[in-house]
Each structure stands twice: as C-alpha cells, then as structure tokens.
Write a protein that holds these residues in place. Structure first.
Motif, PDB file in Angstrom:
ATOM      1  N   ASN A 295       0.853  -1.180   0.000  1.00  9.10           N
ATOM      2  CA  ASN A 295       0.000   0.000   0.000  1.00  9.10           C
ATOM      3  C   ASN A 295       0.894   1.236   0.000  1.00  9.10           C
ATOM      4  O   ASN A 295       1.647   1.453   0.953  1.00  9.10           O
ATOM      5  N   GLU A 296       0.816   2.052  -1.037  1.00 10.74           N
ATOM      6  CA  GLU A 296       1.716   3.201  -1.150  1.00 10.74           C
ATOM      7  C   GLU A 296       1.503   4.244  -0.063  1.00 10.74           C
ATOM      8  O   GLU A 296       2.351   5.108   0.147  1.00 10.74           O
ATOM      9  N   MET A 297       0.418   4.187   0.658  1.00 10.68           N
ATOM     10  CA  MET A 297       0.162   5.134   1.748  1.00 10.68           C
ATOM     11  C   MET A 297       0.616   4.589   3.102  1.00 10.68           C
ATOM     12  O   MET A 297       0.413   5.236   4.129  1.00 10.68           O
ATOM     13  N   THR A 298       1.215   3.402   3.116  1.00 11.10           N
ATOM     14  CA  THR A 298       1.679   2.789   4.352  1.00 11.10           C
ATOM     15  C   THR A 298       3.158   2.474   4.214  1.00 11.10           C
ATOM     16  O   THR A 298       3.574   1.830   3.245  1.00 11.10           O
ATOM     17  N   LEU A 299       3.947   2.933   5.178  1.00 12.23           N
ATOM     18  CA  LEU A 299       5.387   2.719   5.173  1.00 12.23           C
ATOM     19  C   LEU A 299       5.829   2.112   6.496  1.00 12.23           C
ATOM     20  O   LEU A 299       5.163   2.264   7.518  1.00 12.23           O
ATOM     21  N   VAL A 300       6.986   1.474   6.465  1.00 15.03           N
ATOM     22  CA  VAL A 300       7.665   1.112   7.700  1.00 15.03           C
ATOM     23  C   VAL A 300       8.669   2.227   7.942  1.00 15.03           C
ATOM     24  O   VAL A 300       9.462   2.557   7.062  1.00 15.03           O
ATOM     25  N   SER A 301       8.586   2.835   9.118  1.00 14.11           N
ATOM     26  CA  SER A 301       9.392   4.014   9.420  1.00 14.11           C
ATOM     27  C   SER A 301      10.131   3.854  10.737  1.00 14.11           C
ATOM     28  O   SER A 301       9.709   3.114  11.622  1.00 14.11           O
ATOM     29  N   LEU A 302      11.222   4.608  10.839  1.00 12.54           N
ATOM     30  CA  LEU A 302      11.999   4.690  12.067  1.00 12.54           C
ATOM     31  C   LEU A 302      11.666   6.018  12.733  1.00 12.54           C
ATOM     32  O   LEU A 302      11.804   7.074  12.102  1.00 12.54           O
ATOM     33  N   ASP A 303      11.187   5.964  13.973  1.00 11.55           N
ATOM     34  CA  ASP A 303      10.920   7.193  14.716  1.00 11.55           C
ATOM     35  C   ASP A 303      12.255   7.878  14.974  1.00 11.55           C
ATOM     36  O   ASP A 303      13.144   7.293  15.594  1.00 11.55           O
ATOM     37  N   ASN A 304      12.405   9.083  14.490  1.00  7.06           N
ATOM     38  CA  ASN A 304      13.690   9.779  14.596  1.00  7.06           C
ATOM     39  C   ASN A 304      14.044  10.139  16.038  1.00  7.06           C
ATOM     40  O   ASN A 304      15.205  10.362  16.336  1.00  7.06           O
ATOM     41  N   GLU A 305      13.087  10.162  16.928  1.00  6.16           N
ATOM     42  CA  GLU A 305      13.373  10.521  18.315  1.00  6.16           C
ATOM     43  C   GLU A 305      13.697   9.288  19.169  1.00  6.16           C
ATOM     44  O   GLU A 305      14.723   9.244  19.830  1.00  6.16           O
ATOM     45  N   SER A 306      12.853   8.280  19.131  1.00  8.44           N
ATOM     46  CA  SER A 306      13.029   7.112  20.009  1.00  8.44           C
ATOM     47  C   SER A 306      13.809   5.972  19.354  1.00  8.44           C
ATOM     48  O   SER A 306      14.346   5.126  20.053  1.00  8.44           O
ATOM     49  N   GLY A 307      13.809   5.920  18.026  1.00  5.99           N
ATOM     50  CA  GLY A 307      14.440   4.790  17.333  1.00  5.99           C
ATOM     51  C   GLY A 307      13.519   3.596  17.179  1.00  5.99           C
ATOM     52  O   GLY A 307      13.920   2.563  16.651  1.00  5.99           O
ATOM     53  N   GLN A 308      12.263   3.719  17.625  1.00  4.89           N
ATOM     54  CA  GLN A 308      11.298   2.640  17.425  1.00  4.89           C
ATOM     55  C   GLN A 308      10.989   2.495  15.941  1.00  4.89           C
ATOM     56  O   GLN A 308      11.089   3.459  15.175  1.00  4.89           O
ATOM     57  N   VAL A 309      10.580   1.294  15.554  1.00  6.40           N
ATOM     58  CA  VAL A 309      10.158   1.052  14.174  1.00  6.40           C
ATOM     59  C   VAL A 309       8.642   0.969  14.164  1.00  6.40           C
ATOM     60  O   VAL A 309       8.041   0.255  14.962  1.00  6.40           O
ATOM     61  N   TRP A 310       8.053   1.742  13.246  1.00  6.42           N
ATOM     62  CA  TRP A 310       6.603   1.864  13.151  1.00  6.42           C
ATOM     63  C   TRP A 310       6.089   1.395  11.807  1.00  6.42           C
ATOM     64  O   TRP A 310       6.770   1.494  10.798  1.00  6.42           O
ATOM     65  N   LEU A 311       4.835   0.985  11.808  1.00  8.34           N
ATOM     66  CA  LEU A 311       4.039   0.925  10.592  1.00  8.34           C
ATOM     67  C   LEU A 311       3.295   2.249  10.587  1.00  8.34           C
ATOM     68  O   LEU A 311       2.601   2.580  11.549  1.00  8.34           O
ATOM     69  N   GLU A 312       3.484   3.047   9.522  1.00 10.08           N
ATOM     70  CA  GLU A 312       2.979   4.415   9.495  1.00 10.08           C
ATOM     71  C   GLU A 312       2.028   4.595   8.317  1.00 10.08           C
ATOM     72  O   GLU A 312       2.387   4.321   7.183  1.00 10.08           O
ATOM     73  N   TRP A 313       0.813   5.051   8.613  1.00  7.45           N
ATOM     74  CA  TRP A 313      -0.176   5.359   7.589  1.00  7.45           C
ATOM     75  C   TRP A 313      -0.064   6.844   7.275  1.00  7.45           C
ATOM     76  O   TRP A 313      -0.399   7.693   8.109  1.00  7.45           O
ATOM     77  N   LEU A 314       0.401   7.171   6.082  1.00  9.90           N
ATOM     78  CA  LEU A 314       0.633   8.562   5.723  1.00  9.90           C
ATOM     79  C   LEU A 314      -0.649   9.368   5.628  1.00  9.90           C
ATOM     80  O   LEU A 314      -0.676  10.552   5.962  1.00  9.90           O
ATOM     81  N   ASP A 315      -1.725   8.736   5.166  1.00  9.43           N
ATOM     82  CA  ASP A 315      -2.973   9.469   4.964  1.00  9.43           C
ATOM     83  C   ASP A 315      -3.667   9.845   6.271  1.00  9.43           C
ATOM     84  O   ASP A 315      -4.316  10.876   6.354  1.00  9.43           O
ATOM     85  N   SER A 316      -3.500   9.030   7.322  1.00  6.03           N
ATOM     86  CA  SER A 316      -4.211   9.303   8.570  1.00  6.03           C
ATOM     87  C   SER A 316      -3.293   9.748   9.708  1.00  6.03           C
ATOM     88  O   SER A 316      -3.762  10.275  10.706  1.00  6.03           O
ATOM     89  N   GLY A 317      -2.003   9.478   9.563  1.00  7.06           N
ATOM     90  CA  GLY A 317      -1.081   9.800  10.646  1.00  7.06           C
ATOM     91  C   GLY A 317      -1.017   8.723  11.714  1.00  7.06           C
ATOM     92  O   GLY A 317      -0.267   8.835  12.683  1.00  7.06           O
ATOM     93  N   ARG A 318      -1.790   7.668  11.535  1.00  7.75           N
ATOM     94  CA  ARG A 318      -1.786   6.565  12.503  1.00  7.75           C
ATOM     95  C   ARG A 318      -0.434   5.858  12.466  1.00  7.75           C
ATOM     96  O   ARG A 318       0.156   5.688  11.395  1.00  7.75           O
ATOM     97  N   ARG A 319       0.048   5.457  13.629  1.00  7.38           N
ATOM     98  CA  ARG A 319       1.330   4.757  13.737  1.00  7.38           C
ATOM     99  C   ARG A 319       1.189   3.596  14.704  1.00  7.38           C
ATOM    100  O   ARG A 319       0.618   3.739  15.776  1.00  7.38           O
ATOM    101  N   LEU A 320       1.721   2.454  14.304  1.00  6.56           N
ATOM    102  CA  LEU A 320       1.692   1.249  15.120  1.00  6.56           C
ATOM    103  C   LEU A 320       3.131   0.801  15.346  1.00  6.56           C
ATOM    104  O   LEU A 320       3.880   0.626  14.380  1.00  6.56           O
ATOM    105  N   THR A 321       3.523   0.628  16.591  1.00  5.65           N
ATOM    106  CA  THR A 321       4.892   0.203  16.896  1.00  5.65           C
ATOM    107  C   THR A 321       5.077  -1.265  16.500  1.00  5.65           C
ATOM    108  O   THR A 321       4.318  -2.129  16.934  1.00  5.65           O
ATOM    109  N   LEU A 322       6.091  -1.511  15.669  1.00  8.58           N
ATOM    110  CA  LEU A 322       6.434  -2.872  15.252  1.00  8.58           C
ATOM    111  C   LEU A 322       7.568  -3.455  16.087  1.00  8.58           C
ATOM    112  O   LEU A 322       7.591  -4.653  16.346  1.00  8.58           O
TER     113      LEU A 322
END
Length: 182
Positions: free
Chosen positions: A139-166
C-alpha cells in the motif's frame, strides 16, 4: 546503537543470501549501463546481472542533510542507509510483506536523501513527529518508518497519521525479518 544496527543488518543479509541463493542461485536484476553498482558481481548477460548487497568502504555522510533540516538524524537510520548498497530486499515482518529500502549506488543514495527530506518536510508541515521511512509495503500510503526521536520502528499510515509500533529498535526489527523469494 550503530554497531547493533550494522550487526543485525549483516545477519539479515547472510540469512537472505543463504535462503535465496540456496533456492534460486544468485539474484538477478535488470542491468543498466548508466546505473552501475558495486553490488554487481559479473558482467551482464541478456540484460541481467547477478548481484549481492555490498558493504561500503567508507560510510556515507548525512551531515548536509541533517543541517539542511536542522535536525539530528537518528544514528540507526544513518547506519542503515550509510554502510551498504543493495537492491530493495523483499522480506516479511510478522506476515507483513515489505521491501527494505537501501541505495543501489551513490546516485541512488542522493535520491534517497532527497526523498527522506521530502518525507520529513511533509511530516513537519502536518505537525507530526519526524520519522524516516525504511521499507515500503504493498500500500503506497503505508510505510515502515523509524521514529527519529526514540528509534522505534513503526508501521505508518501517511494518509491518517496513525502509527503502530512494530519493534522497540531497528536491530530488533531487523532480527525479526524473514526472507522472501525474489
């Protein structure tokens, strides 16, 4: 943390090579004369070339990018993007199919930096905390991202801003990746 990222990434590459090369031999990709990479193992045949992830002799420098953004980049992201060249690597994390993002050559690293800057500026405009994408999903609106502050890895929904810690960290995330066929 950087050493832990590099160790986890190297272990993932070893698993990826062992599993993939054991099933199909060396991975092949389309060869482009103007888009060469130190990952290429041999001369191209029929427009394809064998390749493997390649460790850079000298780590890439992210100082200019960080200065332009007035942001200290998380050391895990610098370790991930700055030490290896590779094609995107298909894998899965707890059943989620992803492609780990890595640069193919120096020019691709420059493009990756530009895309990361665009991503960070978009998040800043949306008043969201900074993250750096490290993998794509179907899904092009969903990325796996690294939180630049904590270093946690997230599943990030770009359209809604929702983030789930992986995963609590990039090394923990890399250790849980499963290889997939190319």
């Amino acid at each position: 943390m950087s050493d832990q990222v590099l160790s986890a990434l190297e272990q993932f590459f070893l698993r990826w090579q062992r599993d993939g090369e054991g099933r199909r031999g060396l991975p092949l990709c389309d060869w482009e004369a103007n888009w060469r990479s130190p990952c290429e193992l041999d001369e191209p045949r029929e427009g394809r070339v064998a390749w493997r992830p390649f460790q850079r002799e000298q780590a890439a420098d992210f100082t200019a990018m960080a200065n332009a953004l007035e942001l200290t980049l998380h050391p895990s992201a610098i370790a991930l993007f700055g030490h290896w060249f590779s094609r995107p690597l298909p894998c899965s994390f707890k059943g989620l199919r992803i492609e780990l993002t890595l640069p193919w050559n120096d020019a691709d690293l420059d493009l990756l930096k530009e895309n990361l800057i665009g991503h960070l500026l978009m998040l800043r405009k949306l008043k969201r905390s900074p993250s750096l994408f490290i993998a794509t999903t179907r899904n092009e609106m969903t990325l796996v991202s690294l939180d630049n502050e904590s270093g946690q890895v997230w599943l990030e929904w770009l359209d809604s801003g929702r983030r789930l810690t992986l995963a609590p960290s990039l090394p923990a995330f890399l250790a849980r990746l499963e290889t997939l066929p190319q």
